[in-house]
Design a protein around this motif. Structure first.
Motif, short mmCIF file in Angstrom:
data_model
loop_
_atom_site.label_atom_id
_atom_site.label_comp_id
_atom_site.label_asym_id
_atom_site.label_seq_id
_atom_site.Cartn_x
_atom_site.Cartn_y
_atom_site.Cartn_z
N LEU A 34 0.81 -1.22 0.00
CA LEU A 34 0.00 0.00 0.00
C LEU A 34 0.84 1.28 0.00
N LEU A 35 1.71 1.44 0.98
CA LEU A 35 2.48 2.69 1.11
C LEU A 35 3.34 3.04 -0.11
N SER A 39 -4.86 2.69 4.14
CA SER A 39 -5.70 1.66 4.73
C SER A 39 -6.82 2.33 5.52
N THR A 40 -7.49 1.55 6.36
CA THR A 40 -8.62 2.07 7.10
C THR A 40 -8.19 2.67 8.44
N GLY A 87 -4.76 4.46 8.52
CA GLY A 87 -4.81 5.25 7.29
C GLY A 87 -4.33 6.67 7.52
N ILE A 88 -4.75 7.26 8.64
CA ILE A 88 -4.30 8.61 8.98
C ILE A 88 -2.79 8.62 9.23
N ALA A 89 -2.30 7.60 9.95
CA ALA A 89 -0.86 7.49 10.22
C ALA A 89 -0.07 7.34 8.91
N MET A 90 -0.60 6.54 7.97
CA MET A 90 0.05 6.37 6.67
C MET A 90 0.09 7.70 5.92
N SER A 118 -8.92 -0.95 -2.00
CA SER A 118 -8.23 -1.69 -0.95
C SER A 118 -9.10 -1.85 0.29
N ILE A 119 -9.76 -0.76 0.70
CA ILE A 119 -10.64 -0.80 1.88
C ILE A 119 -11.80 -1.77 1.66
N PHE A 120 -12.37 -1.74 0.45
CA PHE A 120 -13.49 -2.64 0.13
C PHE A 120 -13.05 -4.10 0.23
#
Length: 271
Positions: free
Chosen positions: A22-23, A29-30, A34-37, A170-172
């Motif tokens: 992802l990154l 992510s969720t 996700g906020i941290a990413m 990705s979340i789905f």
């Protein structure tokens, strides 16, 4: 011991899904992760450090409101995952963002589903969601979807709408895989037949926000009087409830049934 090992390995697998799939493509992510990413991509601060810092105030609230056992496992998950995010290098295994979205979503879903299955959580929005649903009669799935939708829109404005769509994909996929492993939103009805009705009632009420209805029962053959306890829980709570029942009365007969629909204030004590 097996629970700790699986939670530990799942937390590392979660970090692999983030750093290898992802990154590298700025796909988020969720939840708090996700906020941290997002912060990790926009600043020099490592995502693992941000993830741990964002979860710290939620740990305190969780301990006060959700119980020590769940939060102990959750803290173990977040710390293990954050350390793994720091140690595992961010490197793409695929140059295709669609493939990375799909396989990253699968890895995150498998690891999260296993963590949920063994009575833990990944922290972040899970803690916020559980806290809010105890105050308001809001479906947890709807609440988490709404909070995650905000992340998707923010990623679109900060990066690109292609990235936002990859994040949504990705979340789905993550949600579908978690459902297949754990089915967190599923409601279950438990019918507990026991000679230790009062003991089980006390231990369940001390560890759960769910109501319990108790009726008198009688064995058709033995004519023995027993307590029959009825309660409705989420699939997420089943592992912990089974443990509590078994520890209190190993001979208890428990019938677990899927519940199609619940009317009324499910998240509040009523009986």
């Amino acid at each position: 011991m097996l629970r700790i090992v699986i939670i530990f390995l799942s937390s590392i697998l979660l970090a692999i899904g983030y750093n290898w799939f992802l990154l590298p493509h700025k796909i988020l992510s969720t939840g708090i992760s996700g906020i941290a990413m997002m912060i990790g991509l926009l600043t020099p601060i490592n995502t693992g450090i941000v993830n741990l810092l964002l979860n710290l105030p939620l740990f305190i609230l969780g301990f006060l409101k959700l119980g020590k056992r769940l939060m102990t496992y959750t803290i173990f998950v977040v710390i293990t995952n954050s350390i793994a995010l720091i140690l595992i290098p961010i490197q793409p295994l695929s140059t295709d963002p669609i493939l990375s979205s799909v396989f990253g979503g699968v890895l995150v879903g498998v690891s999260s589903g296993l963590i949920f299955r063994f009575s833990a959580s990944t922290g972040g929005f899970d803690i916020i969601g559980l806290l809010l649903t105890r105050k308001k009669d809001i479906p947890l799935g709807t609440l988490l979807f709404g909070m995650n939708a905000v992340i998707v829109f923010i990623s679109g404005f900060l990066f690109s709408w292609d990235v936002a769509l990859y994040t949504l994909l990705s979340i789905f996929i993550t949600g579908k895989v978690i459902d297949a492993i754990h089915t967190r939103h599923l409601k279950l009805t438990l019918m507990i037949i026991t000679n230790r009705g009062e003991e089980i009632r006390e231990v369940l009420l001390s560890h759960s926000v769910r109501g319990i209805t108790i009726v008198e029962g009688e064995g058709a053959y033995t004519k023995e009087k027993r307590k029959v306890l009825f309660m409705i829980i989420t699939r997420h709570e089943l592992g912990e409830v089974k443990r509590l029942i078994t520890e209190t009365d190993p001979r208890a007969f428990v019938n677990i049934m899927e519940t199609v629909e619940v009317m009324g204030f499910f998240n509040k004590l009523k009986d």
